[in-house]
Design an enzyme around this catalytic site. Sequence first.
Site, PDB file in Angstrom:
ATOM      1  CB  CYS A  24      -0.925   0.008   1.207  1.00 31.73           C
ATOM      2  SG  CYS A  24      -1.776  -1.563   1.461  1.00 31.73           S
ATOM      3  CG  HIS A  31      -2.432   4.371   4.766  1.00 28.42           C
ATOM      4  ND1 HIS A  31      -2.089   4.158   3.448  1.00 28.42           N
ATOM      5  CD2 HIS A  31      -2.623   3.140   5.307  1.00 28.42           C
ATOM      6  CE1 HIS A  31      -2.073   2.857   3.200  1.00 28.42           C
ATOM      7  NE2 HIS A  31      -2.392   2.218   4.302  1.00 28.42           N
ATOM      8  CD  GLU A  57      -3.071   7.947   8.409  1.00 31.81           C
ATOM      9  OE1 GLU A  57      -2.563   8.554   7.456  1.00 31.81           O
ATOM     10  OE2 GLU A  57      -3.981   7.105   8.283  1.00 31.81           O
ATOM     11  CE  LYS A  73      -5.726   3.589   1.499  1.00 30.03           C
ATOM     12  NZ  LYS A  73      -4.863   4.776   1.640  1.00 30.03           N
ATOM     13  CG  HIS A 125      -6.539   0.289   0.614  1.00 30.48           C
ATOM     14  ND1 HIS A 125      -5.515   0.744  -0.187  1.00 30.48           N
ATOM     15  CD2 HIS A 125      -5.935  -0.125   1.764  1.00 30.48           C
ATOM     16  CE1 HIS A 125      -4.361   0.612   0.435  1.00 30.48           C
ATOM     17  NE2 HIS A 125      -4.591   0.089   1.629  1.00 30.48           N
ATOM     18  CG  PHE A 157       0.642  -6.230   4.318  1.00 34.15           C
ATOM     19  CD1 PHE A 157      -0.294  -5.603   5.100  1.00 34.15           C
ATOM     20  CD2 PHE A 157       0.285  -7.420   3.694  1.00 34.15           C
ATOM     21  CE1 PHE A 157      -1.566  -6.138   5.279  1.00 34.15           C
ATOM     22  CE2 PHE A 157      -0.983  -7.975   3.851  1.00 34.15           C
ATOM     23  CZ  PHE A 157      -1.908  -7.328   4.652  1.00 34.15           C
TER      24      PHE A 157
END
Length: 550
Positions: free
Chosen positions: A67, A198, A209, A229, A234, A292
Amino acid sequence: GMVSAERYLAARAERAAGSAVDGAHLEQLARAATYFAPFDDALAHAGLGPAATGVDVVRRTQVLAACAASTIAVGLGLRWLRRGACDVVLAGGYDAVSAFVASGFEALRATTAREPRPFRLGRDGMSLGEGAGVVALVRSDDLRGARSFARVTGFGASTDAVHITAPDRTGAGLARAARAALRDANVAPNTIGLVSAHGTSTPFNDAMEAKAIHHVFEGREPPLVHPFKAQIGHTLGAAGVLEMLAAADAIAASVAPATRTSGEIDPDANVPLLALAEARDIAVALKLSAAFGGSNAALVVAREPPAVETRAASTRPTRTVRPVVATAHARVASADLEALSAATGVARDRLSRLDAVCRLGVAAVAALAHEVGRERLVGAGVVAGCFLATLDTNERFDARRRARGAAFVEARLFAATSPNALAGECAIVYGLTGPSFAIGAGPGGALEALANAAELIAAGDADRIVVVAADDAGDVARDLVRDAGWSTTRIAHGAVALLLEAGDAPGYAVDLDMPTTTTPDASGHLALTAWLDRASESPLSASGRREGAR
């Protein structure tokens, strides 16, 4: 290439079950089943490959950082331009929704059955989207009359080194990336008018975040936050660049964007959100990404260049490019769990749960740590290079989906299907908190990792980076090489790890403009082994001069 990979893996399983599969069709599927196949197709379609026009791009790389991929891609492009490695960079990212990926995120319980509600009470996950975004980056004095849509003025990256799929709940890792981007752009936090979050709408990510944002703004009220998003879903590899473009559009239009959803903001994820868009002068925005493997990245986007640039007549590169040296390396052909547990201090049963690629990579870094001392790696970055990446792991995951259905896939194994898991696992074991990502646009992926890790050190993004390349070379990888018609391509089981450092210590000098293509007999980690063999012919002395050189 996950959609194509699904098709190839299914056709391969049909052949194994005795069904007749057309050879030409299987070759086509195999060639399309790699992570880099869509990348190759896009370049060829644009006439940017030697087969199309005889004119190839100066350098190319594909970031495989889940991502955060396209955010890091734009950041690398910024580094290439500042050094003068090229005059134009095409940077971005892409991802298509596939059953493979959708079932994996479902198994992790990261998706919602409703609309995503970032930073709100009751949020329960993200919605998957798909898309692609590409930007053309040039230095300011190379515009040649073209309209400047926005200016990317800063980049920063870091690693949580905490967990493969869960974020560092303190927000410290993402905050480090954000601060690095602000330093790089030479702007203070109070100049930021918009944070492009994000914002996955998952309980842990949004809370993390929010903490990171408050860390960066040091107790002051943070600026407006925009979780894009909520509107487009996403888009994984495309998320960073699409969200950066949304922030750039807000700057250009002088419009503060609203968050699509409503509801009470979670006190544990308290950030400013707008219910309705409004006219507002926004000069600078901060884009945040997390992925990730614990990979974090940030970009600063501005309407005008920072003051440090406007004082100069030209924006040609003026920064010092630091020399980069490979000071130590280690190679392994296998990973014995008992020995690896003793070397790393990680329980054997945890190591046994790693896939083969991660075990090999951790074993190579363990051998490197034995060579230089574990403490010398702490705080370094990590860049992983690959050719066929996690292909055999992907088949293990997808075989269960094909046999039992999407509801019965293995969540733990899904995390290992990300090529970035290799960098993340090494980071967790050895405290590698600098920039991290995986990389690979073909057989020379390990050389791409070497070149781009050196690029970051030369630019001052890190003082030390571990480069690791690992290949499972299992049955699926070998079948794909054969089915794709790559008969001369050699793949092997094993891994290599290098320690890159800034300065003129004894070791092997790394050429930032080194070719990242390789010969068929040296793909994957073998390409890095071949580079080491060539470099050993003219190592650097302690003074930084090549031994034997005049």
